[in-house]
Design a protein around this motif. Structure first.
Motif, PDB file in Angstrom:
ATOM      1  N   PHE A 184       0.816  -1.214   0.000  1.00  0.00           N
ATOM      2  CA  PHE A 184       0.000   0.000   0.000  1.00  0.00           C
ATOM      3  C   PHE A 184       0.850   1.266   0.000  1.00  0.00           C
ATOM      4  CE2 PHE A 184      -2.608  -3.410   1.548  1.00  0.00           C
ATOM      5  CZ  PHE A 184      -3.805  -3.207   0.874  1.00  0.00           C
ATOM      6  N   THR A 185       0.280   2.296  -0.623  1.00  0.00           N
ATOM      7  CA  THR A 185       0.970   3.567  -0.842  1.00  0.00           C
ATOM      8  C   THR A 185       0.312   4.685  -0.049  1.00  0.00           C
ATOM      9  OG1 THR A 185      -0.475   4.205  -2.673  1.00  0.00           O
ATOM     10  CG2 THR A 185       1.445   2.833  -3.219  1.00  0.00           C
ATOM     11  N   GLY A 186       0.722   5.904  -0.375  1.00  0.00           N
ATOM     12  CA  GLY A 186       0.135   7.092   0.251  1.00  0.00           C
ATOM     13  C   GLY A 186      -1.325   7.287  -0.052  1.00  0.00           C
ATOM     14  N   LYS A 207       0.797  -9.404   6.523  1.00  0.00           N
ATOM     15  CA  LYS A 207       1.361  -9.230   5.187  1.00  0.00           C
ATOM     16  C   LYS A 207       1.660  -7.771   4.859  1.00  0.00           C
ATOM     17  CE  LYS A 207      -1.093 -13.255   3.224  1.00  0.00           C
ATOM     18  NZ  LYS A 207       0.094 -14.090   2.986  1.00  0.00           N
ATOM     19  N   ILE A 208       1.497  -6.873   5.803  1.00  0.00           N
ATOM     20  CA  ILE A 208       1.585  -5.443   5.524  1.00  0.00           C
ATOM     21  C   ILE A 208       2.986  -5.030   5.066  1.00  0.00           C
ATOM     22  CG2 ILE A 208       2.165  -4.705   7.890  1.00  0.00           C
ATOM     23  CD1 ILE A 208      -0.391  -2.929   5.682  1.00  0.00           C
ATOM     24  N   MET A 209       3.037  -4.295   3.957  1.00  0.00           N
ATOM     25  CA  MET A 209       4.279  -3.689   3.474  1.00  0.00           C
ATOM     26  C   MET A 209       3.912  -2.334   2.887  1.00  0.00           C
ATOM     27  SD  MET A 209       6.565  -6.795   1.806  1.00  0.00           S
ATOM     28  CE  MET A 209       5.690  -6.811   0.237  1.00  0.00           C
ATOM     29  N   PHE A 210       4.832  -1.387   3.004  1.00  0.00           N
ATOM     30  CA  PHE A 210       4.580  -0.036   2.520  1.00  0.00           C
ATOM     31  C   PHE A 210       5.498   0.325   1.359  1.00  0.00           C
ATOM     32  CE2 PHE A 210       3.561   0.405   7.193  1.00  0.00           C
ATOM     33  CZ  PHE A 210       2.186   0.336   7.006  1.00  0.00           C
ATOM     34  N   GLU A 211       4.996   1.188   0.505  1.00  0.00           N
ATOM     35  CA  GLU A 211       5.776   1.678  -0.631  1.00  0.00           C
ATOM     36  C   GLU A 211       5.354   3.108  -0.938  1.00  0.00           C
ATOM     37  OE1 GLU A 211       4.224   0.830  -4.602  1.00  0.00           O
ATOM     38  OE2 GLU A 211       3.204  -0.916  -3.740  1.00  0.00           O
ATOM     39  N   THR A 212       6.264   3.851  -1.545  1.00  0.00           N
ATOM     40  CA  THR A 212       5.893   5.193  -1.987  1.00  0.00           C
ATOM     41  C   THR A 212       5.412   5.194  -3.435  1.00  0.00           C
ATOM     42  OG1 THR A 212       8.193   5.650  -2.609  1.00  0.00           O
ATOM     43  CG2 THR A 212       7.450   6.420  -0.422  1.00  0.00           C
ATOM     44  N   ASP A 213       5.979   4.320  -4.278  1.00  0.00           N
ATOM     45  CA  ASP A 213       5.793   4.388  -5.733  1.00  0.00           C
ATOM     46  C   ASP A 213       6.222   5.769  -6.222  1.00  0.00           C
ATOM     47  OD1 ASP A 213       5.263   3.340  -8.227  1.00  0.00           O
ATOM     48  OD2 ASP A 213       3.095   3.643  -8.139  1.00  0.00           O
ATOM     49  N   CYS A 214       7.169   6.366  -5.502  1.00  0.00           N
ATOM     50  CA  CYS A 214       7.618   7.712  -5.838  1.00  0.00           C
ATOM     51  C   CYS A 214       8.248   7.736  -7.243  1.00  0.00           C
ATOM     52  CB  CYS A 214       8.620   8.208  -4.802  1.00  0.00           C
ATOM     53  SG  CYS A 214      10.132   7.221  -4.684  1.00  0.00           S
ATOM     54  N   PRO A 215       8.121   8.883  -7.913  1.00  0.00           N
ATOM     55  CA  PRO A 215       7.729  10.206  -7.398  1.00  0.00           C
ATOM     56  C   PRO A 215       6.231  10.486  -7.423  1.00  0.00           C
ATOM     57  CG  PRO A 215       8.385  10.429  -9.673  1.00  0.00           C
ATOM     58  CD  PRO A 215       8.581   8.972  -9.321  1.00  0.00           C
ATOM     59  N   GLU A 252       8.016  -2.023  13.074  1.00  0.00           N
ATOM     60  CA  GLU A 252       8.652  -3.322  13.305  1.00  0.00           C
ATOM     61  C   GLU A 252       8.020  -4.414  12.459  1.00  0.00           C
ATOM     62  OE1 GLU A 252       9.569  -6.460  16.983  1.00  0.00           O
ATOM     63  OE2 GLU A 252       8.544  -4.547  17.369  1.00  0.00           O
ATOM     64  N   ILE A 253       6.686  -4.438  12.403  1.00  0.00           N
ATOM     65  CA  ILE A 253       5.978  -5.486  11.658  1.00  0.00           C
ATOM     66  C   ILE A 253       6.213  -5.360  10.165  1.00  0.00           C
ATOM     67  CG2 ILE A 253       3.700  -6.378  11.048  1.00  0.00           C
ATOM     68  CD1 ILE A 253       2.804  -5.465  13.903  1.00  0.00           C
ATOM     69  N   SER A 254       6.041  -4.149   9.619  1.00  0.00           N
ATOM     70  CA  SER A 254       6.179  -3.958   8.168  1.00  0.00           C
ATOM     71  C   SER A 254       7.617  -4.173   7.713  1.00  0.00           C
ATOM     72  CB  SER A 254       5.690  -2.568   7.763  1.00  0.00           C
ATOM     73  OG  SER A 254       6.457  -1.544   8.369  1.00  0.00           O
ATOM     74  N   THR A 255       8.571  -3.786   8.517  1.00  0.00           N
ATOM     75  CA  THR A 255       9.979  -3.989   8.169  1.00  0.00           C
ATOM     76  C   THR A 255      10.313  -5.474   8.157  1.00  0.00           C
ATOM     77  OG1 THR A 255      10.647  -1.823   9.006  1.00  0.00           O
ATOM     78  CG2 THR A 255      12.364  -3.511   8.867  1.00  0.00           C
ATOM     79  N   LYS A 256       9.845  -6.189   9.160  1.00  0.00           N
ATOM     80  CA  LYS A 256      10.060  -7.637   9.206  1.00  0.00           C
ATOM     81  C   LYS A 256       9.428  -8.317   7.988  1.00  0.00           C
ATOM     82  CE  LYS A 256       9.208 -11.670  12.215  1.00  0.00           C
ATOM     83  NZ  LYS A 256       8.314 -12.454  11.313  1.00  0.00           N
ATOM     84  N   ASN A 257       8.211  -7.936   7.651  1.00  0.00           N
ATOM     85  CA  ASN A 257       7.538  -8.524   6.492  1.00  0.00           C
ATOM     86  C   ASN A 257       8.313  -8.277   5.205  1.00  0.00           C
ATOM     87  OD1 ASN A 257       5.446  -9.371   8.149  1.00  0.00           O
ATOM     88  ND2 ASN A 257       4.054  -7.733   7.582  1.00  0.00           N
ATOM     89  N   ALA A 258       8.756  -7.048   5.012  1.00  0.00           N
ATOM     90  CA  ALA A 258       9.487  -6.690   3.791  1.00  0.00           C
ATOM     91  C   ALA A 258      10.826  -7.398   3.722  1.00  0.00           C
ATOM     92  CB  ALA A 258       9.669  -5.186   3.699  1.00  0.00           C
ATOM     93  N   ARG A 259      11.528  -7.475   4.821  1.00  0.00           N
ATOM     94  CA  ARG A 259      12.830  -8.142   4.831  1.00  0.00           C
ATOM     95  C   ARG A 259      12.681  -9.619   4.489  1.00  0.00           C
ATOM     96  NH1 ARG A 259      16.933  -6.672   9.552  1.00  0.00           N
ATOM     97  NH2 ARG A 259      18.195  -7.843   8.085  1.00  0.00           N
ATOM     98  N   GLU A 260      11.670 -10.257   5.059  1.00  0.00           N
ATOM     99  CA  GLU A 260      11.453 -11.679   4.784  1.00  0.00           C
ATOM    100  C   GLU A 260      10.996 -11.914   3.354  1.00  0.00           C
ATOM    101  OE1 GLU A 260       8.722 -12.967   7.777  1.00  0.00           O
ATOM    102  OE2 GLU A 260      10.273 -13.089   9.349  1.00  0.00           O
ATOM    103  N   PHE A 261      10.112 -11.059   2.855  1.00  0.00           N
ATOM    104  CA  PHE A 261       9.578 -11.254   1.512  1.00  0.00           C
ATOM    105  C   PHE A 261      10.666 -11.087   0.448  1.00  0.00           C
ATOM    106  CE2 PHE A 261       7.558  -9.869  -2.424  1.00  0.00           C
ATOM    107  CZ  PHE A 261       6.569 -10.831  -2.589  1.00  0.00           C
ATOM    108  N   PHE A 262      11.478 -10.031   0.592  1.00  0.00           N
ATOM    109  CA  PHE A 262      12.494  -9.731  -0.416  1.00  0.00           C
ATOM    110  C   PHE A 262      13.875 -10.312  -0.096  1.00  0.00           C
ATOM    111  CE2 PHE A 262       9.398  -6.291  -1.180  1.00  0.00           C
ATOM    112  CZ  PHE A 262       9.228  -6.434  -2.554  1.00  0.00           C
ATOM    113  N   GLY A 263      14.007 -10.888   1.093  1.00  0.00           N
ATOM    114  CA  GLY A 263      15.288 -11.477   1.456  1.00  0.00           C
ATOM    115  C   GLY A 263      16.397 -10.449   1.633  1.00  0.00           C
ATOM    116  N   ILE A 264      16.066  -9.322   2.261  1.00  0.00           N
ATOM    117  CA  ILE A 264      17.067  -8.249   2.429  1.00  0.00           C
ATOM    118  C   ILE A 264      17.315  -7.952   3.905  1.00  0.00           C
ATOM    119  CG2 ILE A 264      16.532  -7.204   0.208  1.00  0.00           C
ATOM    120  CD1 ILE A 264      14.860  -5.116   1.657  1.00  0.00           C
TER     121      ILE A 264
END
Length: 264
Positions: A184-186, A207-215, A252-264
């Motif tokens: 989800f975005t802004g 499953k929550i992850m955030f993105e800007t889809d910037c600009p 904490e939750i969104s960062t953990k989800n993103a790290r696990e999903f993308f392996g970063i």
């Protein structure tokens, strides 16, 4: 407290000469990792270079966007193996998918465009499958069509995110029931985005992850300005309010989800 922007178009900041300052502003806002997403084949070399120069902070996705397909792209996909074996490989294949929004040509032209997009989508899903990488899917006015292709491909739904999700609640349920997710975005901060907020809540925190889809799509209170990774905390703050938890918890939750999903 830290955040991850899971979908940013960093080439926009190169164009204006603000790439370094945008990355610094992100770090100052506790956005410690940014995943920049490819749209065209010319992005691949560029983004792998940016990721190399900002190792540990910037990561990249390799893909061809459905509305950016050019002649020769199907043959160009053969070069994917070189990037996958490089010292700075992509963390995901994306953004890839389908876009049938406001097509203005004839029915014959639409069918030709649709067929071309579907071929590239299927080919890039196969690249991701063989590489064991997740995919970032763009599906505008084509959510169910994209779901059908992923189903038929046999791709692991646990490795699928539909970025900047704009489908219906029932379509999101189709994703979630298969093991996929939306990011989800802004837009969730906009007054008229009640359906999207409800969709985010229905998907839940797991499953929550955030993105800007910037600009694009700057969140309130920055709406009207060019979006950038440092604005992720505004999206997270609104989300925390909706879920009834603190911003520290959702970070904490969104960062953990993103790290696990993308392996970063």
């Amino acid at each position: 407290m830290e955040f991850i922007d899971t979908h940013a178009h960093l080439d926009a900041f190169q164009t204006t000469g603000e790439l370094e300052s945008a990355i610094k502003r992100a770090k100052d806002a506790n956005v410690t990792r940014i995943i920049t997403c490819s749209a065209r084949k010319c992005d691949w070399q560029n983004f792998s270079k940016i990721a190399r120069e900002h190792k540990g902070c910037v990561f990249w996705q390799m893909g061809i966007h459905p509305t950016e397909i050019e002649d020769g792209d199907e043959e160009f996909l053969e070069s994917a193996k070189d990037f996958l074996k490089s010292d700075m490989p992509p963390v995901s294949i994306g953004e890839i998918g389908l876009d049938f929004y406001k097509f203005e040509g004839s029915r014959e032209e639409f069918e030709k465009m649709k067929s071309r997009q579907e071929r590239l989508f299927k080919a890039q899903l196969e690249i991701a499958k063989n590489a064991g990488l997740p995919v970032c899917v763009h599906a505008r006015s084509a959510v169910e069509e994209a779901i059908k292709i992923i189903d038929e491909s046999g791709f692991d739904w646990g490795k699928v995110v539909f970025h900047c999700f704009s489908g219906t609640a029932s379509q999101l349920e189709m994703l979630n029931s298969r093991g996929g997710r939306a990011s989800f975005t802004g837009i969730i901060t906009y007054k008229n985005a009640e359906q999207m907020r409800e969709s985010m809540l229905a998907q839940g925190l797991s499953k929550i992850m955030f993105e800007t889809d910037c600009p694009y799509l700057a969140p309130v209170p920055m709406r009207g300005k060019p979006n950038e990774p440092s604005y992720i905390p505004f999206i997270a703050q609104k989300s925390a309010e909706l879920f009834g938890i603190s911003i520290e918890e959702i970070a904490e939750i969104s960062t953990k989800n993103a790290r696990e999903f993308f392996g970063i």
